[in-house]
Design a protein around this motif. Sequence first.
Motif, PDB file in Angstrom:
ATOM      1  N   UNK A   5       0.890  -1.076  -0.065  1.00 23.43           N
ATOM      2  CA  UNK A   5       0.242  -0.056  -0.001  1.00 23.43           C
ATOM      3  C   UNK A   5       0.922   1.163  -0.096  1.00 23.43           C
ATOM      4  N   UNK A   6       1.723   1.426   0.722  1.00 18.74           N
ATOM      5  CA  UNK A   6       2.776   2.643   0.729  1.00 18.74           C
ATOM      6  C   UNK A   6       3.231   2.874  -0.806  1.00 18.74           C
ATOM      7  N   UNK A   7       3.724   1.828  -1.194  1.00 18.61           N
ATOM      8  CA  UNK A   7       4.347   1.996  -2.671  1.00 18.61           C
ATOM      9  C   UNK A   7       3.226   2.461  -3.810  1.00 18.61           C
ATOM     10  N   UNK A   8       2.078   1.823  -3.702  1.00 19.94           N
ATOM     11  CA  UNK A   8       0.973   2.166  -4.557  1.00 19.94           C
ATOM     12  C   UNK A   8       0.552   3.422  -4.279  1.00 19.94           C
ATOM     13  N   UNK A   9       0.423   3.894  -3.272  1.00 20.28           N
ATOM     14  CA  UNK A   9      -0.045   5.289  -2.833  1.00 20.28           C
ATOM     15  C   UNK A   9       0.974   6.345  -3.128  1.00 20.28           C
ATOM     16  N   UNK A  18     -10.406   8.800  -2.903  1.00 18.99           N
ATOM     17  CA  UNK A  18      -9.209   7.485  -3.257  1.00 18.99           C
ATOM     18  C   UNK A  18     -10.100   6.362  -2.903  1.00 18.99           C
ATOM     19  N   UNK A  19     -10.144   5.339  -3.744  1.00 24.44           N
ATOM     20  CA  UNK A  19     -10.776   4.065  -3.492  1.00 24.44           C
ATOM     21  C   UNK A  19      -9.712   3.019  -3.454  1.00 24.44           C
ATOM     22  N   UNK A  20      -9.515   2.322  -2.082  1.00 25.12           N
ATOM     23  CA  UNK A  20      -8.604   1.301  -1.966  1.00 25.12           C
ATOM     24  C   UNK A  20      -9.448   0.076  -1.925  1.00 25.12           C
ATOM     25  N   UNK A  75      -2.717   3.683   4.747  1.00 28.78           N
ATOM     26  CA  UNK A  75      -2.687   4.977   5.153  1.00 28.78           C
ATOM     27  C   UNK A  75      -3.180   5.929   3.676  1.00 28.78           C
ATOM     28  N   UNK A  76      -3.436   7.404   3.604  1.00 31.27           N
ATOM     29  CA  UNK A  76      -3.906   7.787   2.565  1.00 31.27           C
ATOM     30  C   UNK A  76      -2.687   7.953   1.412  1.00 31.27           C
ATOM     31  N   UNK A  83     -12.760  18.351   3.804  1.00 28.06           N
ATOM     32  CA  UNK A  83     -13.916  18.586   2.786  1.00 28.06           C
ATOM     33  C   UNK A  83     -13.539  18.170   1.352  1.00 28.06           C
ATOM     34  N   UNK A  84     -12.416  18.254   1.113  1.00 29.44           N
ATOM     35  CA  UNK A  84     -11.918  18.155  -0.434  1.00 29.44           C
ATOM     36  C   UNK A  84     -11.561  16.579  -0.559  1.00 29.44           C
ATOM     37  N   UNK A  85     -11.151  15.854   0.534  1.00 28.57           N
ATOM     38  CA  UNK A  85     -10.704  14.626   0.267  1.00 28.57           C
ATOM     39  C   UNK A  85     -11.693  13.390   0.965  1.00 28.57           C
ATOM     40  N   UNK A  86     -12.011  12.480   0.215  1.00 34.50           N
ATOM     41  CA  UNK A  86     -12.925  11.524   0.516  1.00 34.50           C
ATOM     42  C   UNK A  86     -12.137  10.046   0.245  1.00 34.50           C
ATOM     43  N   UNK A  87     -12.373   9.088   1.184  1.00 35.50           N
ATOM     44  CA  UNK A  87     -11.726   7.905   1.163  1.00 35.50           C
ATOM     45  C   UNK A  87     -12.855   6.789   1.346  1.00 35.50           C
TER      46      UNK A  87
END
Length: 443
Positions: free
Chosen positions: A285-289, A335-337, A346-347, A364-368
């Motif tokens: 996940x850290x590498x992908x993100x 962001x969709x994981x 993490x994000x 407000x601008x970021x959604x997960x």
Amino acid sequence: MSVVTVQLGQCGNQVGQELFDIICSDAQEGQRKTYSAASCERFFHQTAQGDLVARALLVDMEPKVINRSMSMAAKSGRWSYGASSHFSQKQGSGNNWANGYCVHGPCHRDAVEELVRREVERCDRLAGLIAMMSVAGGTGSGVGTYVTQCLRDIYPSSFILNHLTWPYGTGEVIVQNYNSVLTLAHLYQLSDAILVHENDTVHRICSRLLNIKHISFSDVNRVIAHQLGSILQPALTADSHGAYSRNPLGELVSALACHPEYKLLSLCTIPQMASSSIAYSTFSWPGLLKHLRQMLISNTKMEEGIDWQVRPPADPGRSRSLTGGSFNTSLANLLILRGKDVYSAETGGIDDPALYTSWLSSKEAFSLWKSPVPFNKYEKSATLVSNSQALLRPLDDMVGKAWNMFASRAYIHQYIKFGISEEDFLDSFTSLEQVISSYSQLC
């Protein structure tokens, strides 16, 4: 809640068929009862025999593509289109937006509206409608725009998402820029959000990441469908309390299209690779993100060729122009994981306030969204849907090319004879130049 998909023209029908195929295959993979049930509720209804039928209708002015799409769906053995959920004629729109919008659309309005009504009435609850179309030709763009206008009139309180396939920059149709300008200008007044795929970008993904030597339209459509499926399949949102979201279009629009001046959405998905390589690859996940964050700020649509030199500006009061700097400012990101160990991810810094416009907080601008279910055979995958300056340059290029043709009155008579005036063109140019100005001034 269910989503009704309206597939319009050659491109819309081909992408739609690939999308339903991926969604159905993904939902039925392994033992995922809750996930599968949520997916099927969104996109399919069941016959008395338990067969899955897509919540979709197919519209084209020629029958060839519709017949092929319905045949391919039936051959899959997993799902099908409804036997009477399609409408076609014998003659196309001749790559002319005006012919589609002013002639074919009004002429066949009642028949198409009846198809939509029947499909909507099969839903227990309607989440919204997705209109899938290209912007280069006549039927997808012209009829598609007219049908979207009808949908807005009939279902004024429903969410409408338009998915647009952007033409190759080198040109598929000589008047593609006219058709694109007219389509976008009208849809900006009708749609809640406009999700764009650029053919040039998808073609590069097929060539460089999937290693396809002779790229077909099916290859391009499959990549688009994969990316769309990664957005539309069930996921857990911050407010879903452990249950899959029931209102996918509402959640998407509220997360990304918070202002009527900013409706253009782009997306990127990682990893993407040839199916033969997936089993031999591992990802963290850290590498992908980390890669996804840099793809966002440098406006790179695939992980190959990322410009790692681009950094967020140090000055919080910075201002940017269309030609100045290469940093891609965001208004909002989703962001969709999906996949293994997703709750430990993490994000990746995509919620960093430096990435966003100064007049909207990153909270407000970021959604997960997350789902522990792997998508389309990828053990881990991440998709970023972005309302940012990513489409600013291709939009400006398209408007500029169309304006140059209009200035010399090239092919204008082909539109006038079907009822589109020069004033209609000028209104469309004015509308899109305002959109360009708004996105240019994001800071």
